[in-house]
Design an enzyme around this catalytic site. Structure first.
Site, PDB file in Angstrom:
ATOM      1  CE  LYS A  54     -12.827  32.822  -6.510  1.00 41.73           C
ATOM      2  NZ  LYS A  54     -11.679  32.799  -7.539  1.00 41.73           N
ATOM      3  CG  ASN A  55     -13.726  31.559 -10.252  1.00 43.36           C
ATOM      4  OD1 ASN A  55     -13.125  32.266  -9.776  1.00 43.36           O
ATOM      5  ND2 ASN A  55     -13.467  30.137 -10.115  1.00 43.36           N
ATOM      6  CB  CYS A 100      -4.541  29.965  -5.515  1.00 45.27           C
ATOM      7  SG  CYS A 100      -5.876  30.604  -4.398  1.00 45.27           S
ATOM      8  NE  ARG A 141      -3.566  28.635 -11.481  1.00 45.77           N
ATOM      9  CZ  ARG A 141      -4.660  29.333 -10.667  1.00 45.77           C
ATOM     10  NH1 ARG A 141      -4.245  29.714  -9.331  1.00 45.77           N
ATOM     11  NH2 ARG A 141      -5.690  29.352 -11.068  1.00 45.77           N
ATOM     12  CG  ASP A 155     -12.096  25.928  -7.867  1.00 44.85           C
ATOM     13  OD1 ASP A 155     -10.648  25.697  -8.045  1.00 44.85           O
ATOM     14  OD2 ASP A 155     -12.564  26.740  -8.554  1.00 44.85           O
ATOM     15  NE  ARG A 168      -7.431  35.339  -4.430  1.00 43.36           N
ATOM     16  CZ  ARG A 168      -7.394  34.186  -4.982  1.00 43.36           C
ATOM     17  NH1 ARG A 168      -6.677  33.103  -4.262  1.00 43.36           N
ATOM     18  NH2 ARG A 168      -8.090  33.886  -6.146  1.00 43.36           N
TER      19      ARG A 168
HETATM   20  N1  EPU Z   1      -3.908  25.024 -18.559  1.00 44.47           N
HETATM   21  C1  EPU Z   1      -2.970  24.862 -19.265  1.00 44.47           C
HETATM   22  N2  EPU Z   1      -2.631  26.008 -20.316  1.00 44.47           N
HETATM   23  C2  EPU Z   1      -3.369  26.886 -20.259  1.00 44.47           C
HETATM   24  C3  EPU Z   1      -4.440  27.230 -19.445  1.00 44.47           C
HETATM   25  C4  EPU Z   1      -4.585  25.917 -18.354  1.00 44.47           C
HETATM   26  O1  EPU Z   1      -1.935  24.119 -19.421  1.00 44.47           O
HETATM   27  O2  EPU Z   1      -3.232  28.004 -21.168  1.00 44.47           O
HETATM   28  C5  EPU Z   1      -3.924  23.980 -17.486  1.00 44.47           C
HETATM   29  C6  EPU Z   1      -3.821  24.299 -16.128  1.00 44.47           C
HETATM   30  O3  EPU Z   1      -2.411  24.241 -15.766  1.00 44.47           O
HETATM   31  C7  EPU Z   1      -4.830  23.303 -15.488  1.00 44.47           C
HETATM   32  C8  EPU Z   1      -5.972  23.094 -16.645  1.00 44.47           C
HETATM   33  O4  EPU Z   1      -5.347  23.576 -17.699  1.00 44.47           O
HETATM   34  O5  EPU Z   1      -4.235  21.798 -14.920  1.00 44.47           O
HETATM   35  C9  EPU Z   1      -7.094  24.021 -16.310  1.00 44.47           C
HETATM   36  O6  EPU Z   1      -6.992  25.074 -15.875  1.00 44.47           O
HETATM   37  P1  EPU Z   1      -7.908  26.357 -16.194  1.00 44.47           P
HETATM   38  O7  EPU Z   1      -7.440  27.249 -17.242  1.00 44.47           O
HETATM   39  O8  EPU Z   1      -9.416  25.875 -16.500  1.00 44.47           O
HETATM   40  O9  EPU Z   1      -7.995  27.136 -14.811  1.00 44.47           O
HETATM   41  P2  EPU Z   1      -7.959  28.730 -14.672  1.00 44.47           P
HETATM   42  O10 EPU Z   1      -8.758  29.233 -15.714  1.00 44.47           O
HETATM   43  O11 EPU Z   1      -6.692  29.552 -14.247  1.00 44.47           O
HETATM   44  C10 EPU Z   1     -10.125  28.767 -13.136  1.00 44.47           C
HETATM   45  C11 EPU Z   1     -10.651  29.106 -11.838  1.00 44.47           C
HETATM   46  C12 EPU Z   1      -9.937  28.118 -10.771  1.00 44.47           C
HETATM   47  C13 EPU Z   1     -10.430  26.718 -11.093  1.00 44.47           C
HETATM   48  C14 EPU Z   1     -10.184  26.577 -12.495  1.00 44.47           C
HETATM   49  C15 EPU Z   1     -10.508  24.970 -12.934  1.00 44.47           C
HETATM   50  C16 EPU Z   1     -10.984  31.557 -12.025  1.00 44.47           C
HETATM   51  C17 EPU Z   1     -10.469  32.907 -11.947  1.00 44.47           C
HETATM   52  N3  EPU Z   1     -10.210  30.499 -11.753  1.00 44.47           N
HETATM   53  O12 EPU Z   1      -8.797  28.756 -13.410  1.00 44.47           O
HETATM   54  O13 EPU Z   1     -10.560  28.601  -9.730  1.00 44.47           O
HETATM   55  O14 EPU Z   1      -9.797  25.992  -9.914  1.00 44.47           O
HETATM   56  O15 EPU Z   1     -10.696  27.237 -13.351  1.00 44.47           O
HETATM   57  O16 EPU Z   1     -11.783  24.982 -12.811  1.00 44.47           O
HETATM   58  O17 EPU Z   1     -11.947  31.139 -12.677  1.00 44.47           O
HETATM   59  C18 EPU Z   1     -10.642  29.149  -7.294  1.00 44.47           C
HETATM   60  O18 EPU Z   1     -11.784  29.853  -7.448  1.00 44.47           O
HETATM   61  O19 EPU Z   1     -10.099  28.845  -6.197  1.00 44.47           O
HETATM   62  C19 EPU Z   1      -9.861  28.643  -8.466  1.00 44.47           C
HETATM   63  C20 EPU Z   1      -8.395  28.469  -8.229  1.00 44.47           C
END
Ligand code: EPU
Length: 419
Positions: A22-23, A117, A122, A306, A398
């Site tokens: 998915k991601n 989610c 975030r 996850d 999803r």
């Molecule tokens: N963060 C910041 N600032 C930013 C971006 C992130 O402080 O600009 C923090 C977040 O608050 C969090 C940490 O950094 O504490 C990591 O966040 P990350 O940006 O890595 O997460 P994401 O890219 O929003 C993706 C996956 C999530 C998964 C996370 C961590 C996708 C679409 N989503 O989210 O997947 O939990 O990486 O591996 O790729 C899921 O599939 O159920 C899901 C939530």
């Protein structure tokens, strides 16, 4: 509203085929907007997040054809619009990838802040910081993040924290930016590597994905081609947890064992027998008692956040006290309140959950509060006697392709009903 009815208490046994990640899919589909020509993307999971992102790029003018339920053709040659639909964007987190893709393609993007989610704040500050480093000017209004990328050019970016989304967005923005970009403190997840492989196969010049430092030499354009998405690490880990929680014996097919190393290591520590083959893994938990352990979630190659909810349920089935520490999200234990209805005994203190395992789980009526929490409720239902009802299936839809059929093939008693 649809519900799952699950009569649990039977070990899962048999084979399950893992779908595309998915991601990776939700990053590679927007990346196709950078390409002039047709991209055929194979091994796309048939899930609602993919439908949402496909609708979003279609509403921007990309031609999207589903060739079969796991293959899609995208032609963004005639794309004209750089403003994303707010209603569609609110449905999913990955809508933020339209920012990187559109500024690379148009020098301009108007994209609403993302949905997805809800587990605490975030922020997307690291995404915006990388765009600014690449020469963009950003203004926020009530609906959109407005990005002017007229002056887009290669640059150095140092991420303050490791972020999957910010790393991918910066790669998207830098692929067509003139000059050299160096991204430091990058996320190393398999889907970051998959995105870079996709872009390179279409003519980009990206090196180092999968390490802390990614170097990109901007190219003038990308050409079309065919690409196949990697298997879903998290879906595979979810079936591993389901097999172990039901004390079953499951062969998990179409996986990359390397991507599962941190998960396999914890399962082995618990006493689960894990056999690795080239593209398969067998999880067998019916021959000896399992042990309580400590787990901390971390960015890749650490144990994935996850899989934290499925792991909490699995550890609830094991005698003794286990401790799960969430090292990625500030607030990802909210679902525990719902899971308590099923008899789990977990006390949460900030980012640490202490699990008193070995208490019998019980059937209940629960709501899937988010995607992975929903998966953990399915596992709890499979592991306990009685009939559990799970609602709010839109969260599970999803990210888990054909979950009912896959679980039935493993011997589960699960039905999806209307109402
Ligand atoms: N963060 C910041 N600032 C930013 C971006 C992130 O402080 O600009 C923090 C977040 O608050 C969090 C940490 O950094 O504490 C990591 O966040 P990350 O940006 O890595 O997460 P994401 O890219 O929003 C993706 C996956 C999530 C998964 C996370 C961590 C996708 C679409 N989503 O989210 O997947 O939990 O990486 O591996 O790729 C899921 O599939 O159920 C899901 C939530």
């Amino acid at each position: 509203m649809d519900k799952f009815l699950i009569k649990g208490g039977k070990p899962l046994c048999g084979e399950v085929h893992i779908s595309g990640a998915k991601n990776a899919a939700v990053a590679i589909i927007p990346a196709a907007l950078l390409v002039e020509g047709e991209c055929v993307i194979e091994n796309i999971p048939d899930i609602s997040d993919v439908d949402s992102i496909l609708s979003m790029i279609q509403s921007l003018g990309a031609k999207v054809k589903k060739l079969d339920c796991n293959t899609v053709s995208i032609d963004a040659t005639t794309l004209t619009c750089c403003t994303a639909d707010p209603e569609l964007a609110a449905k999913m987190r990955a809508s933020y990838y339209l920012m990187g893709a559109l500024i690379g393609r148009f020098g301009e993007a108007h994209v609403p802040p993302p949905g997805g989610c809800n587990f605490g704040t975030r922020p997307i500050d690291q995404h915006l910081k990388s765009f600014e480093s690449l020469g963009c000017t950003i203004e926020l209004d009530d609906t959109f993040v407005n990005i002017d990328a007229e002056a887009l050019c290669g640059s150095d970016v140092y991420f303050d924290i490791v972020s999957v989304g910010a790393t991918i967005n910066a790669v998207l923005a830098a692929t067509l930016a003139p000059g050299k970009t160096v991204l430091e403190n990058c996320a190393k997840e398999p889907h970051v590597v998959d995105l870079a492989n996709f872009l390179n196969s279409m003519g980009a010049n990206i090196r180092g994905a999968g390490t802390d430092v990614i170097k990109i030499n901007g190219v003038e354009s990308l050409r079309g081609g065919t690409y196949s998405i990697i298997p879903d690490q998290i879906e595979a880990g979810t079936y591993m947890a389901a097999a172990a929680a039901t004390r079953g014996d499951v062969l998990i097919k179409n996986i990359i064992p390397k991507h599962l190393d941190s998960i396999t290591a914890k399962f082995v520590e618990m006493g689960v027998t894990v056999e690795e083959y080239d593209e398969e893994i067998r999880v067998k938990a019916n021959d000896k008692p399992l042990k309580n352990i400590r787990v901390k979630t971390l960015p890749y190659p650490g144990f994935p956040t996850d899989l934290q909810p499925p792991m909490v349920v699995l550890l609830s089935t094991v005698n003794g006290v286990s401790v799960v520490t969430e090292g990625v999200w500030d607030s990802r234990f909210q679902y525990i309140t719902e899971l308590e209805k099923m008899g789990v005994k977990v006390s949460v203190n900030g980012t640490v959950a202490t699990i008193e395992g070995g208490n019998p789980l019980k059937a209940a009526s629960v709501c899937a509060t988010d995607l992975r929490a929903g998966a953990s409720m399915v596992i709890a239902a499979l592991a306990c006697n009685g009939e559990t009802e799970i609602s709010q299936l839109r969260h599970i839809d999803r990210g888990y392709e054909h979950i009912v059929d896959k679980l039935k093939a493993l011997g589960a008693d699960i039905e999806r009903i209307n109402g």
